[in-house]
Write a protein that holds these residues in place. Sequence first.
Motif, short mmCIF file in Angstrom:
data_model
loop_
_atom_site.label_atom_id
_atom_site.label_comp_id
_atom_site.label_asym_id
_atom_site.label_seq_id
_atom_site.Cartn_x
_atom_site.Cartn_y
_atom_site.Cartn_z
N PHE A 392 0.80 -1.23 0.00
CA PHE A 392 0.00 0.00 0.00
C PHE A 392 0.83 1.28 0.00
CE2 PHE A 392 -2.79 -3.39 1.19
CZ PHE A 392 -3.88 -3.13 0.36
N HIS A 393 2.17 1.14 -0.08
CA HIS A 393 3.01 2.33 -0.25
C HIS A 393 3.00 2.76 -1.71
CE1 HIS A 393 4.83 2.51 3.73
NE2 HIS A 393 4.75 1.19 3.71
N TYR A 394 2.81 1.79 -2.59
CA TYR A 394 2.83 2.06 -4.03
C TYR A 394 1.53 1.55 -4.63
CZ TYR A 394 4.24 1.95 -8.91
OH TYR A 394 4.29 2.18 -10.27
N LEU A 395 0.64 2.46 -5.02
CA LEU A 395 -0.68 2.01 -5.48
C LEU A 395 -1.26 2.88 -6.59
CD1 LEU A 395 -3.37 2.73 -2.74
CD2 LEU A 395 -1.06 3.50 -2.50
N PRO A 396 -0.52 3.06 -7.71
CA PRO A 396 -1.08 3.88 -8.78
C PRO A 396 -2.39 3.31 -9.32
CG PRO A 396 0.84 2.66 -9.56
CD PRO A 396 0.77 2.46 -8.08
N PHE A 397 -2.59 1.99 -9.17
CA PHE A 397 -3.81 1.36 -9.69
C PHE A 397 -4.77 0.99 -8.56
CE2 PHE A 397 -0.59 0.50 -13.01
CZ PHE A 397 -1.24 1.06 -14.10
N GLY A 398 -4.63 1.63 -7.41
CA GLY A 398 -5.52 1.33 -6.29
C GLY A 398 -5.16 -0.01 -5.67
N GLY A 399 -6.10 -0.63 -4.97
CA GLY A 399 -5.83 -1.93 -4.34
C GLY A 399 -7.12 -2.55 -3.87
N GLY A 400 -7.04 -3.83 -3.45
CA GLY A 400 -8.23 -4.52 -2.95
C GLY A 400 -9.17 -4.91 -4.08
N VAL A 401 -10.43 -5.16 -3.73
CA VAL A 401 -11.36 -5.73 -4.71
C VAL A 401 -11.77 -4.75 -5.81
CG1 VAL A 401 -12.33 -7.44 -3.13
CG2 VAL A 401 -13.38 -5.19 -3.28
N ARG A 402 -11.43 -3.48 -5.63
CA ARG A 402 -11.77 -2.49 -6.66
C ARG A 402 -10.55 -1.96 -7.37
NH1 ARG A 402 -16.77 -0.71 -7.22
NH2 ARG A 402 -18.22 -1.55 -5.71
N SER A 403 -9.46 -2.70 -7.33
CA SER A 403 -8.25 -2.20 -8.00
C SER A 403 -8.50 -2.13 -9.50
CB SER A 403 -7.07 -3.12 -7.69
OG SER A 403 -7.35 -4.37 -8.24
N CYS A 404 -7.62 -1.40 -10.19
CA CYS A 404 -7.84 -1.12 -11.62
C CYS A 404 -7.89 -2.41 -12.44
CB CYS A 404 -6.70 -0.24 -12.13
SG CYS A 404 -6.85 0.12 -13.88
N LEU A 405 -8.98 -2.55 -13.20
CA LEU A 405 -9.11 -3.73 -14.06
C LEU A 405 -8.23 -3.61 -15.29
CD1 LEU A 405 -12.86 -4.75 -14.25
CD2 LEU A 405 -10.92 -6.24 -13.92
N GLY A 406 -7.96 -2.37 -15.70
CA GLY A 406 -7.21 -2.15 -16.94
C GLY A 406 -5.71 -1.99 -16.71
N LYS A 407 -5.24 -2.34 -15.51
CA LYS A 407 -3.83 -2.14 -15.15
C LYS A 407 -2.85 -2.72 -16.17
CE LYS A 407 -0.79 -3.90 -11.59
NZ LYS A 407 -0.63 -4.46 -10.27
N GLN A 408 -3.09 -3.97 -16.57
CA GLN A 408 -2.15 -4.61 -17.50
C GLN A 408 -2.21 -3.96 -18.88
OE1 GLN A 408 -0.21 -6.51 -16.10
NE2 GLN A 408 -1.29 -7.40 -14.35
N LEU A 409 -3.42 -3.59 -19.27
CA LEU A 409 -3.58 -2.94 -20.58
C LEU A 409 -2.88 -1.57 -20.57
CD1 LEU A 409 -4.91 -2.77 -23.43
CD2 LEU A 409 -6.80 -1.59 -22.32
#
Length: 457
Positions: A392-409
Amino acid sequence: WTATRDKSCKLPMPKGSMGFPIIGETCHWFFQGAGFHASRRQKYGNVFKTHLLGRPLIRVTGAENVRKVLMGEHSLVTVDWPQSTSTLLGPNSLANSIGDIHRKRRKIFAKVFSHEALESYLPKIQQVIQETLRVWSSNPDPINVYRESQRLSFNMAVRVLLGFRIPEEEMHCLFSTFQEFVENVFSLPIDLPFSGYRKGIRARDSLQKSIEKAIREKPLHTQGKDYTDALDVLLESAKENNTELTMQELKESTIELIFAAFATTASASTSLVMQLLRHPAVLEKLREELRSCGLLHDGCLCQGELRLDSIISLKYLDCVIKEVLRLFAPVSGGYRIATQTFELDGVQVPKGWSVMYSIRDTHDTSAVFKDVEAFDPDRFSPERSEDREGRFHYLPFGGGVRSCLGKQLATLFLKLLAVELAGGSRFELSTRTFPRMISVPVVHPTDGLRVKFFGLD
Ligand code: HEM
């Protein structure tokens, strides 16, 4: 909205100021940008109260506090976007779904971003980026990188993700309407003629009409695994999950995907170009990596087919993208609402209050990053991996069950852009100094970043 403390809880309320009636501190926030949260955090601490976009809000910074909020989804908090965002994205969007409905929708969406699906989008993303850089290089004038990156990420979302084939003229109109929509997604929920909210609703209705037309005219390929775009995958995935998506659901999902990709990816692309300009040594090291794995030869990118695995294997490239997203996280945070009163950093977060967890401030204040303000991609190298201290120190794509779905894309897109910039372009800053960055609605340079691009001789 009740903005009162929970009297049954002994803990004090967070410190902070609620600003003026109705508008609260919304105007300060618009005008001060990133400085708004930073100044209040310094004054009131990592958990402070304010009043933004028509509602009382508790803003939360720091890995441990953010962890508690993100891991408390369903038990302590649930999603709660500002009213304008919620209305404009619609009831069928992921952003507005909770509990089992959210889980089910995410499952359907997950296939859109699977390794297999990404592999199938790769050549088309590469093509859109190459075409864009060619247009930028053939322009005798400097490019406004932020504005043109918005166009690039819009094209990527509409053509690659959704497979729409829209005539150039209509594409321009759709782009302007989309910009109008995005500009008003975060507005005071006051439905009056000429209000931002009303403009946003009009833009949304117009977008939905155009998208319905494009979906009806689009040839769908939902047979077998030879995907052509994300819309095909989405429809197939829905079928596999015994769900039939209605036209309204499709339209809302489509707008949500473009919205999620548009401003974030444009912001990160602009920050990437700026950091490569500021740090020629990083650009050279990237080129060295491309050379050492045979992708760059005699100053030219090898035009053979680029595979997803070869992109993933470029370790320094990975560090560069991670560092851009650390220092210039496009999304400043996410919105939740407390479903019960809970403790955070010694103060109470009363039931019913909105909670905004902070991404950028958490990066900026994290003790795990040495020389936190420096652009230093090697901090993510296997030897140093400063982010290993806790996720949780590094979270450009958020975290937990609502983290970014498009992160890999998004990561793939940024890596492909960096490869093309390092291997196939020459570019120079056109202004005497680098611009200042502002952060509302996403991080971007004040002047858009003026850069002259040249084709390779
Ligand atoms: C959610 C960041 C690109 C789709 C999120 C969240 C963040 C984020 C921080 C979580 C918000 C929250 O906690 O409420 C980013 C960044 C991007 C990016 C920094 C680019 C650099 C994309 C792209 C797509 C996408 C390209 C898809 C095309 C989504 C979706 C959600 C989401 C669908 C909602 C997930 C849910 O509610 O379950 N993004 N995003 N994002 N993102 Fe991204």
